[in-house]
Design a protein around this motif. Structure first.
Motif, PDB file in Angstrom:
ATOM      1  N   PHE A 151       0.843  -1.187   0.000  1.00 10.55           N
ATOM      2  CA  PHE A 151       0.000   0.000   0.000  1.00 10.55           C
ATOM      3  C   PHE A 151       0.879   1.238   0.000  1.00 10.55           C
ATOM      4  O   PHE A 151       1.657   1.443   0.931  1.00 10.55           O
ATOM      5  CB  PHE A 151      -0.901   0.012   1.232  1.00 10.55           C
ATOM      6  N   LEU A 152       0.732   2.058  -1.034  1.00  8.25           N
ATOM      7  CA  LEU A 152       1.466   3.314  -1.103  1.00  8.25           C
ATOM      8  C   LEU A 152       0.572   4.416  -0.544  1.00  8.25           C
ATOM      9  O   LEU A 152      -0.556   4.597  -0.996  1.00  8.25           O
ATOM     10  CB  LEU A 152       1.838   3.642  -2.544  1.00  8.25           C
ATOM     11  N   ASN A 153       1.080   5.108   0.467  1.00  8.09           N
ATOM     12  CA  ASN A 153       0.324   6.232   0.990  1.00  8.09           C
ATOM     13  C   ASN A 153       1.200   7.467   1.046  1.00  8.09           C
ATOM     14  O   ASN A 153       2.402   7.405   0.829  1.00  8.09           O
ATOM     15  CB  ASN A 153      -0.329   5.878   2.335  1.00  8.09           C
ATOM     16  N   GLY A 154       0.573   8.570   1.321  1.00  7.96           N
ATOM     17  CA  GLY A 154       1.246   9.861   1.358  1.00  7.96           C
ATOM     18  C   GLY A 154       0.291  10.906   0.845  1.00  7.96           C
ATOM     19  O   GLY A 154      -0.809  10.592   0.370  1.00  7.96           O
ATOM     20  N   TYR A 155       0.706  12.143   0.939  1.00  3.39           N
ATOM     21  CA  TYR A 155      -0.173  13.240   0.560  1.00  3.39           C
ATOM     22  C   TYR A 155      -0.357  13.271  -0.954  1.00  3.39           C
ATOM     23  O   TYR A 155       0.463  12.741  -1.710  1.00  3.39           O
ATOM     24  CB  TYR A 155       0.411  14.571   1.057  1.00  3.39           C
ATOM     25  N   LYS A 164      -4.167  22.363  -8.902  1.00  2.00           N
ATOM     26  CA  LYS A 164      -5.105  22.425  -7.780  1.00  2.00           C
ATOM     27  C   LYS A 164      -6.563  22.456  -8.227  1.00  2.00           C
ATOM     28  O   LYS A 164      -7.441  21.983  -7.516  1.00  2.00           O
ATOM     29  CB  LYS A 164      -4.782  23.586  -6.851  1.00  2.00           C
ATOM     30  N   VAL A 165      -6.823  22.952  -9.415  1.00  2.00           N
ATOM     31  CA  VAL A 165      -8.191  23.005  -9.922  1.00  2.00           C
ATOM     32  C   VAL A 165      -8.803  21.598 -10.022  1.00  2.00           C
ATOM     33  O   VAL A 165     -10.007  21.424  -9.921  1.00  2.00           O
ATOM     34  CB  VAL A 165      -8.263  23.759 -11.270  1.00  2.00           C
ATOM     35  N   HIS A 166      -7.959  20.583 -10.177  1.00  3.03           N
ATOM     36  CA  HIS A 166      -8.427  19.199 -10.300  1.00  3.03           C
ATOM     37  C   HIS A 166      -8.429  18.455  -8.971  1.00  3.03           C
ATOM     38  O   HIS A 166      -8.708  17.259  -8.945  1.00  3.03           O
ATOM     39  CB  HIS A 166      -7.537  18.434 -11.295  1.00  3.03           C
ATOM     40  N   ARG A 167      -8.092  19.132  -7.902  1.00  2.00           N
ATOM     41  CA  ARG A 167      -7.990  18.517  -6.574  1.00  2.00           C
ATOM     42  C   ARG A 167      -9.031  19.170  -5.662  1.00  2.00           C
ATOM     43  O   ARG A 167      -8.847  20.304  -5.211  1.00  2.00           O
ATOM     44  CB  ARG A 167      -6.594  18.721  -5.990  1.00  2.00           C
ATOM     45  N   PRO A 168     -10.138  18.482  -5.380  1.00  4.01           N
ATOM     46  CA  PRO A 168     -11.240  19.111  -4.646  1.00  4.01           C
ATOM     47  C   PRO A 168     -10.867  19.653  -3.268  1.00  4.01           C
ATOM     48  O   PRO A 168     -11.408  20.661  -2.838  1.00  4.01           O
ATOM     49  CB  PRO A 168     -12.291  18.007  -4.527  1.00  4.01           C
ATOM     50  N   VAL A 169      -9.928  19.033  -2.609  1.00  3.17           N
ATOM     51  CA  VAL A 169      -9.571  19.458  -1.259  1.00  3.17           C
ATOM     52  C   VAL A 169      -8.843  20.809  -1.270  1.00  3.17           C
ATOM     53  O   VAL A 169      -8.919  21.571  -0.304  1.00  3.17           O
ATOM     54  CB  VAL A 169      -8.707  18.379  -0.564  1.00  3.17           C
ATOM     55  N   ILE A 170      -8.156  21.145  -2.370  1.00  2.00           N
ATOM     56  CA  ILE A 170      -7.373  22.382  -2.414  1.00  2.00           C
ATOM     57  C   ILE A 170      -7.817  23.343  -3.515  1.00  2.00           C
ATOM     58  O   ILE A 170      -7.217  24.399  -3.688  1.00  2.00           O
ATOM     59  CB  ILE A 170      -5.858  22.088  -2.573  1.00  2.00           C
ATOM     60  N   SER A 171      -8.849  23.017  -4.246  1.00  2.00           N
ATOM     61  CA  SER A 171      -9.245  23.826  -5.405  1.00  2.00           C
ATOM     62  C   SER A 171      -9.646  25.252  -5.036  1.00  2.00           C
ATOM     63  O   SER A 171      -9.573  26.148  -5.871  1.00  2.00           O
ATOM     64  CB  SER A 171     -10.376  23.141  -6.168  1.00  2.00           C
ATOM     65  N   PHE A 177      -1.982  25.633   3.984  1.00  2.00           N
ATOM     66  CA  PHE A 177      -2.949  24.539   4.050  1.00  2.00           C
ATOM     67  C   PHE A 177      -2.234  23.187   4.110  1.00  2.00           C
ATOM     68  O   PHE A 177      -2.569  22.330   4.925  1.00  2.00           O
ATOM     69  CB  PHE A 177      -3.874  24.595   2.825  1.00  2.00           C
ATOM     70  N   LEU A 178      -1.241  22.995   3.236  1.00  2.00           N
ATOM     71  CA  LEU A 178      -0.507  21.735   3.184  1.00  2.00           C
ATOM     72  C   LEU A 178       0.249  21.489   4.487  1.00  2.00           C
ATOM     73  O   LEU A 178       0.266  20.364   5.001  1.00  2.00           O
ATOM     74  CB  LEU A 178       0.467  21.724   2.001  1.00  2.00           C
ATOM     75  N   ARG A 179       0.856  22.528   5.026  1.00  2.00           N
ATOM     76  CA  ARG A 179       1.601  22.402   6.281  1.00  2.00           C
ATOM     77  C   ARG A 179       0.670  21.893   7.394  1.00  2.00           C
ATOM     78  O   ARG A 179       1.006  20.975   8.127  1.00  2.00           O
ATOM     79  CB  ARG A 179       2.218  23.747   6.655  1.00  2.00           C
ATOM     80  N   LYS A 180      -0.511  22.469   7.494  1.00  2.00           N
ATOM     81  CA  LYS A 180      -1.490  22.068   8.506  1.00  2.00           C
ATOM     82  C   LYS A 180      -1.970  20.638   8.257  1.00  2.00           C
ATOM     83  O   LYS A 180      -2.016  19.812   9.164  1.00  2.00           O
ATOM     84  CB  LYS A 180      -2.672  23.037   8.491  1.00  2.00           C
ATOM     85  N   HIS A 181      -2.323  20.357   7.015  1.00  2.00           N
ATOM     86  CA  HIS A 181      -2.829  19.018   6.659  1.00  2.00           C
ATOM     87  C   HIS A 181      -1.775  17.934   6.909  1.00  2.00           C
ATOM     88  O   HIS A 181      -2.091  16.861   7.408  1.00  2.00           O
ATOM     89  CB  HIS A 181      -3.245  19.014   5.197  1.00  2.00           C
ATOM     90  N   LEU A 182      -0.535  18.196   6.505  1.00  2.00           N
ATOM     91  CA  LEU A 182       0.527  17.219   6.725  1.00  2.00           C
ATOM     92  C   LEU A 182       0.757  16.977   8.213  1.00  2.00           C
ATOM     93  O   LEU A 182       0.998  15.839   8.630  1.00  2.00           O
ATOM     94  CB  LEU A 182       1.832  17.651   6.064  1.00  2.00           C
ATOM     95  N   PHE A 183       0.670  18.033   8.998  1.00  2.00           N
ATOM     96  CA  PHE A 183       0.808  17.878  10.448  1.00  2.00           C
ATOM     97  C   PHE A 183      -0.287  16.958  10.991  1.00  2.00           C
ATOM     98  O   PHE A 183      -0.018  16.056  11.786  1.00  2.00           O
ATOM     99  CB  PHE A 183       0.750  19.249  11.139  1.00  2.00           C
ATOM    100  N   GLU A 184      -1.518  17.161  10.527  1.00  2.00           N
ATOM    101  CA  GLU A 184      -2.642  16.342  10.986  1.00  2.00           C
ATOM    102  C   GLU A 184      -2.517  14.884  10.526  1.00  2.00           C
ATOM    103  O   GLU A 184      -2.902  13.973  11.244  1.00  2.00           O
ATOM    104  CB  GLU A 184      -3.965  16.913  10.461  1.00  2.00           C
ATOM    105  N   LEU A 203       5.465  19.516  -2.361  1.00  2.00           N
ATOM    106  CA  LEU A 203       4.032  19.356  -2.619  1.00  2.00           C
ATOM    107  C   LEU A 203       3.408  20.646  -3.144  1.00  2.00           C
ATOM    108  O   LEU A 203       2.581  20.605  -4.058  1.00  2.00           O
ATOM    109  CB  LEU A 203       3.316  18.886  -1.354  1.00  2.00           C
ATOM    110  N   THR A 204       3.805  21.777  -2.580  1.00  2.00           N
ATOM    111  CA  THR A 204       3.275  23.065  -3.045  1.00  2.00           C
ATOM    112  C   THR A 204       3.629  23.281  -4.512  1.00  2.00           C
ATOM    113  O   THR A 204       2.765  23.638  -5.322  1.00  2.00           O
ATOM    114  CB  THR A 204       3.829  24.229  -2.187  1.00  2.00           C
TER     115      THR A 204
END
Length: 172
Positions: free
Chosen positions: A4-8, A117-124, A135-142, A109-110
């Protein structure tokens, strides 16, 4: 074995997954692509029309269906998959599974995500690079708590997919 490959999002799970599966002669499954096939629409449309909760429930069901298959596979998870419900616990308890975290820095990632980002609903909804970076810094921390439970952690910054695949296969 199921890997299983995971990551942001933007870490390279799909690209690396294709190459890793070819290297190992395993089947490759992209969880998001499977969901899109079932729903006959893209992830962004699912988020917009049905909401994140619907998507996460569907994601859990499709993941479990894939896990029931008795074959060697490389599975590219969605960026949030290991962070919701009991997905990560279920994966880690599964016999013959290995989890691999493709770890990228916020800067990488940035840079990768800003133009798409237009194709990514979480960051669009984010308009500027500094907004995206925050946003990415906060999300990665979580999400770090979940990602860091992986059996294998591979840094992906400034590395091409072949180097990443080599690093993964050496650690399997």
């Amino acid at each position: 074995m199921k890997i299983f490959l995971n990551g942001y999002m933007g870490a390279g799970k799909s690209l690396v997954g294709h190459k890793l599966s070819a290297e190992l002669n395993y089947n490759f499954v992209d969880l998001d692509e499977q969901i899109e096939l079932i729903e006959q629409t893209n992830i962004q449309s699912i988020f917009n029309k049905r909401g994140e909760l619907y998507f996460r429930r569907l994601e859990n069901k499709v993941l479990r269906d894939i896990m029931e298959k008795d074959e060697d596979m490389v599975i590219s998870l969605g960026g949030g998959t290991p962070c919701y419900g009991d997905n990560l616990e279920w994966i880690k308890k599964s016999s013959g599974s290995k989890t691999v975290y493709l770890k990228a820095t916020v800067k990488t990632l940035t840079d990768r995500l800003f133009l798409e980002k237009v194709h990514r609903p979480v960051i669009s909804h984010l308009q500027t690079k500094p907004e995206l970076e925050e946003f990415l810094r906060k999300h990665l921390f979580e999400r770090a708590y979940y990602y860091n439970q992986s059996d294998i952690i591979v840094d992906v910054d400034n590395r091409d997919p072949e180097q990443i695949v080599k690093s993964i296969t050496e650690k399997l």
